[in-house]
Motif scaffolding. Structure first.
Motif, PDB file in Angstrom:
ATOM      1  N   GLN A 126       0.825  -1.209   0.000  1.00  0.00           N
ATOM      2  CA  GLN A 126       0.000   0.000   0.000  1.00  0.00           C
ATOM      3  C   GLN A 126       0.861   1.262   0.000  1.00  0.00           C
ATOM      4  O   GLN A 126       0.553   2.231  -0.702  1.00  0.00           O
ATOM      5  CB  GLN A 126      -0.923   0.005   1.216  1.00  0.00           C
ATOM      6  CG  GLN A 126      -2.026  -1.042   1.181  1.00  0.00           C
ATOM      7  CD  GLN A 126      -2.844  -1.020   2.460  1.00  0.00           C
ATOM      8  OE1 GLN A 126      -3.602  -0.078   2.721  1.00  0.00           O
ATOM      9  NE2 GLN A 126      -2.688  -2.037   3.281  1.00  0.00           N
ATOM     10  N   ALA A 127       1.930   1.258   0.786  1.00  0.00           N
ATOM     11  CA  ALA A 127       2.833   2.408   0.830  1.00  0.00           C
ATOM     12  C   ALA A 127       3.458   2.648  -0.539  1.00  0.00           C
ATOM     13  O   ALA A 127       3.564   3.798  -0.998  1.00  0.00           O
ATOM     14  CB  ALA A 127       3.911   2.185   1.882  1.00  0.00           C
ATOM     15  N   GLU A 128       3.847   1.579  -1.208  1.00  0.00           N
ATOM     16  CA  GLU A 128       4.459   1.708  -2.531  1.00  0.00           C
ATOM     17  C   GLU A 128       3.466   2.248  -3.552  1.00  0.00           C
ATOM     18  O   GLU A 128       3.818   3.068  -4.412  1.00  0.00           O
ATOM     19  CB  GLU A 128       5.006   0.345  -2.983  1.00  0.00           C
ATOM     20  CG  GLU A 128       6.241  -0.091  -2.206  1.00  0.00           C
ATOM     21  CD  GLU A 128       6.642  -1.525  -2.499  1.00  0.00           C
ATOM     22  OE1 GLU A 128       5.887  -2.219  -3.227  1.00  0.00           O
ATOM     23  OE2 GLU A 128       7.703  -1.952  -1.994  1.00  0.00           O
ATOM     24  N   GLU A 129       2.214   1.814  -3.453  1.00  0.00           N
ATOM     25  CA  GLU A 129       1.182   2.302  -4.376  1.00  0.00           C
ATOM     26  C   GLU A 129       0.961   3.808  -4.208  1.00  0.00           C
ATOM     27  O   GLU A 129       0.838   4.545  -5.194  1.00  0.00           O
ATOM     28  CB  GLU A 129      -0.126   1.547  -4.133  1.00  0.00           C
ATOM     29  CG  GLU A 129      -0.097   0.108  -4.593  1.00  0.00           C
ATOM     30  CD  GLU A 129      -1.354  -0.653  -4.192  1.00  0.00           C
ATOM     31  OE1 GLU A 129      -2.221  -0.050  -3.508  1.00  0.00           O
ATOM     32  OE2 GLU A 129      -1.476  -1.844  -4.545  1.00  0.00           O
ATOM     33  N   LEU A 133       1.731   6.883  -6.854  1.00  0.00           N
ATOM     34  CA  LEU A 133       0.657   7.800  -7.215  1.00  0.00           C
ATOM     35  C   LEU A 133       1.063   9.256  -6.998  1.00  0.00           C
ATOM     36  O   LEU A 133       0.707  10.136  -7.790  1.00  0.00           O
ATOM     37  CB  LEU A 133      -0.588   7.472  -6.382  1.00  0.00           C
ATOM     38  CG  LEU A 133      -1.893   8.174  -6.734  1.00  0.00           C
ATOM     39  CD1 LEU A 133      -2.343   7.828  -8.151  1.00  0.00           C
ATOM     40  CD2 LEU A 133      -2.975   7.789  -5.736  1.00  0.00           C
ATOM     41  N   CYS A 134       1.827   9.502  -5.939  1.00  0.00           N
ATOM     42  CA  CYS A 134       2.227  10.872  -5.591  1.00  0.00           C
ATOM     43  C   CYS A 134       3.587  11.276  -6.161  1.00  0.00           C
ATOM     44  O   CYS A 134       4.067  12.382  -5.878  1.00  0.00           O
ATOM     45  CB  CYS A 134       2.235  11.033  -4.070  1.00  0.00           C
ATOM     46  SG  CYS A 134       0.616  10.892  -3.308  1.00  0.00           S
ATOM     47  N   GLY A 135       4.220  10.397  -6.923  1.00  0.00           N
ATOM     48  CA  GLY A 135       5.516  10.729  -7.517  1.00  0.00           C
ATOM     49  C   GLY A 135       6.636  10.791  -6.503  1.00  0.00           C
ATOM     50  O   GLY A 135       7.579  11.580  -6.656  1.00  0.00           O
ATOM     51  N   LEU A 136       6.580   9.951  -5.471  1.00  0.00           N
ATOM     52  CA  LEU A 136       7.576   9.984  -4.397  1.00  0.00           C
ATOM     53  C   LEU A 136       8.427   8.723  -4.336  1.00  0.00           C
ATOM     54  O   LEU A 136       9.252   8.586  -3.431  1.00  0.00           O
ATOM     55  CB  LEU A 136       6.878  10.176  -3.047  1.00  0.00           C
ATOM     56  CG  LEU A 136       6.229  11.541  -2.807  1.00  0.00           C
ATOM     57  CD1 LEU A 136       5.345  11.491  -1.563  1.00  0.00           C
ATOM     58  CD2 LEU A 136       7.286  12.629  -2.669  1.00  0.00           C
ATOM     59  N   LEU A 161      -3.854  10.407   1.725  1.00  0.00           N
ATOM     60  CA  LEU A 161      -4.357   9.437   0.752  1.00  0.00           C
ATOM     61  C   LEU A 161      -4.200   8.005   1.241  1.00  0.00           C
ATOM     62  O   LEU A 161      -5.017   7.130   0.913  1.00  0.00           O
ATOM     63  CB  LEU A 161      -3.619   9.587  -0.573  1.00  0.00           C
ATOM     64  CG  LEU A 161      -4.064  10.690  -1.522  1.00  0.00           C
ATOM     65  CD1 LEU A 161      -3.134  10.740  -2.716  1.00  0.00           C
ATOM     66  CD2 LEU A 161      -5.492  10.461  -1.973  1.00  0.00           C
ATOM     67  N   ALA A 162      -3.149   7.757   2.021  1.00  0.00           N
ATOM     68  CA  ALA A 162      -2.887   6.397   2.496  1.00  0.00           C
ATOM     69  C   ALA A 162      -4.031   5.866   3.340  1.00  0.00           C
ATOM     70  O   ALA A 162      -4.207   4.647   3.464  1.00  0.00           O
ATOM     71  CB  ALA A 162      -1.588   6.367   3.300  1.00  0.00           C
ATOM     72  N   ALA A 195      -7.183   9.784 -10.694  1.00  0.00           N
ATOM     73  CA  ALA A 195      -6.872   8.381 -10.425  1.00  0.00           C
ATOM     74  C   ALA A 195      -7.753   7.790  -9.336  1.00  0.00           C
ATOM     75  O   ALA A 195      -8.196   6.642  -9.429  1.00  0.00           O
ATOM     76  CB  ALA A 195      -5.398   8.236 -10.040  1.00  0.00           C
ATOM     77  N   ARG A 196      -8.024   8.556  -8.286  1.00  0.00           N
ATOM     78  CA  ARG A 196      -8.761   8.035  -7.136  1.00  0.00           C
ATOM     79  C   ARG A 196     -10.275   8.276  -7.215  1.00  0.00           C
ATOM     80  O   ARG A 196     -11.028   7.652  -6.480  1.00  0.00           O
ATOM     81  CB  ARG A 196      -8.217   8.655  -5.845  1.00  0.00           C
ATOM     82  CG  ARG A 196      -6.897   8.059  -5.373  1.00  0.00           C
ATOM     83  CD  ARG A 196      -7.078   6.622  -4.920  1.00  0.00           C
ATOM     84  NE  ARG A 196      -5.854   6.032  -4.452  1.00  0.00           N
ATOM     85  CZ  ARG A 196      -5.483   5.976  -3.172  1.00  0.00           C
ATOM     86  NH1 ARG A 196      -6.245   6.528  -2.234  1.00  0.00           N
ATOM     87  NH2 ARG A 196      -4.370   5.378  -2.827  1.00  0.00           N
ATOM     88  N   LYS A 197     -10.711   9.210  -8.025  1.00  0.00           N
ATOM     89  CA  LYS A 197     -12.147   9.516  -8.170  1.00  0.00           C
ATOM     90  C   LYS A 197     -12.789   9.901  -6.833  1.00  0.00           C
ATOM     91  O   LYS A 197     -13.968   9.631  -6.596  1.00  0.00           O
ATOM     92  CB  LYS A 197     -12.902   8.324  -8.779  1.00  0.00           C
ATOM     93  CG  LYS A 197     -12.359   7.845 -10.101  1.00  0.00           C
ATOM     94  CD  LYS A 197     -12.382   8.915 -11.168  1.00  0.00           C
ATOM     95  CE  LYS A 197     -11.866   8.378 -12.505  1.00  0.00           C
ATOM     96  NZ  LYS A 197     -11.741   9.444 -13.529  1.00  0.00           N
TER      97      LYS A 197
END
Length: 251
Positions: A126-129, A133-136, A161-162, A195-197
Motif C-alpha cells: 500500500q505504501a508503494e502504491e 501515485l504521488c511521484g515519491l 491518501l494512504a 486516479a482516485r475519483k
C-alpha cells in the motif's frame, strides 16, 4: 465509495466573533471543488469544523447522509474524511516509505508493529502504491526533514491518501512555492483526483490555478457564502469581483 459531503447551517463563533456564519454547501461525490475568499474569510476554520479539529457552534456535517458532527477526529478520518495541511505535518526522522507505513498501521490499529524494521507485506504494498501515485517513489528512503518544501507537501498529501479517504481536503497545496513548482504541484493534485475519483476540495489563493482545474468554486466572505457556481459564473459575479477577484480576473 461515494463521498457526498453536506454542510448544513454550519456556524462557529469565538465569543462575539463569528468565524463561520450559517454555511450551507453540498459537494457531490467525485467532484473537484475550490474554496476561495479573502484572508480571514473562514476558509481554514471551515476545514477545522469538517474534520473535528474545532467544535461546531451550530449546524451539521454529513458524509453520505450520516451525521459526523461532533465525532472524535480519528472517527471522522475512519469514516472517510482526509486532510492535508498548509504546513506539512510529518514524521521528521522517518523516511517517506516508513512515514506512510506508520500511518497505514496506526490507521488499522496495528500499533504493535508500528516501529518494525520490516512492515507487513500488505502495508509495504500500500505504501508503494501511494508513493507511485504521488511521484515519491524515488524519494522512498529519504527522511521527511530532508525533503524539499514541495516534496514535503506531497508527502503530507500522500499520508492523507494512504488512509483511503472518500473526501480529501487540501489547505493551500501550493503555498510557499514558486510559479513552476506551483503548477507541478497542482498538476499532480489533478492527476491524483483523476486516479482516485474521490471528492476533492481545496483552498487556494492563486486564481489562475482555481479557474483552470476546479469544476465548481465556493466564495466565502466574513465567514458566510458569498457565491458559488462554475468558474465562469464566479468570475462574472459582480459581488465576487468587487469583494475579492478585482478586475484582472473578471471576464
Amino acid at each position: 465509495m461515494s463521498g457526498r459531503l453536506e454542510l448544513q447551517g454550519l456556524r462557529k463563533s469565538f465569543g462575539g466573533v463569528v468565524a463561520t456564519d450559517d454555511v450551507t454547501l453540498g459537494f457531490e461525490p467525485g467532484t473537484l471543488s475550490a474554496i476561495i475568499g479573502p484572508n480571514g474569510a473562514g476558509k481554514t476554520t471551515l476545514f477545522h469544523l469538517i474534520t473535528g479539529k474545532l467544535p461546531v457552534t451550530a449546524g451539521r456535517v454529513l458524509l453520505d447522509g450520516a451525521e459526523i458532527t461532533g465525532l472524535d477526529r480519528r472517527e471522522i478520518v475512519r469514516r472517510g474524511i482526509g486532510r492535508a495541511f498548509q504546513v506539512a505535518n510529518l514524521f521528521p526522522s522517518f523516511s517517506v516509505q516508513d512515514s506512510l507505513a506508520a500511518a497505514l498501521m496506526a490507521h488499522a490499529g496495528r500499533t504493535a508493529g508500528l516501529f518494525s524494521t520490516f512492515p507487513p507485506p500488505d502495508v509495504q504494498r500500500q505504501a508503494e502504491e501511494v508513493m507511485e501515485l504521488c511521484g515519491l517513489t524515488h524519494l522512498s528512503r529519504t527522511e521527511a526533514r530532508h525533503l524539499s518544501h514541495g516534496d514535503q507537501k506531497l508527502l503530507d498529501i500522500a499520508l492523507a491518501l494512504a488512509l483511503n479517504p472518500k473526501v480529501l481536503l487540501l489547505d493551500e497545496p501550493t503555498a510557499g512555492m514558486g510559479p513552476d513548482e506551483r503548477w507541478r504541484m497542482i498538476e499532480r493534485v489533478y492527476r491524483l483526483w483523476e486516479a482516485r475519483k474521490l471528492t476533492l476540495i481545496f483552498i487556494e489563493h492563486d486564481m489562475d490555478i482555481v479557474f483552470k482545474i476546479a469544476q465548481s468554486v465556493r466564495v466565502l466572505r466574513y465567514g458566510a457564502v458569498l457565491a458559488e457556481g462554475t468558474p465562469e459564473e464566479v468570475r462574472r459575479n459582480p459581488a465576487v469581483v468587487e469583494a475579492y477577484l478585482g478586475a484582472e480576473h473578471a471576464l
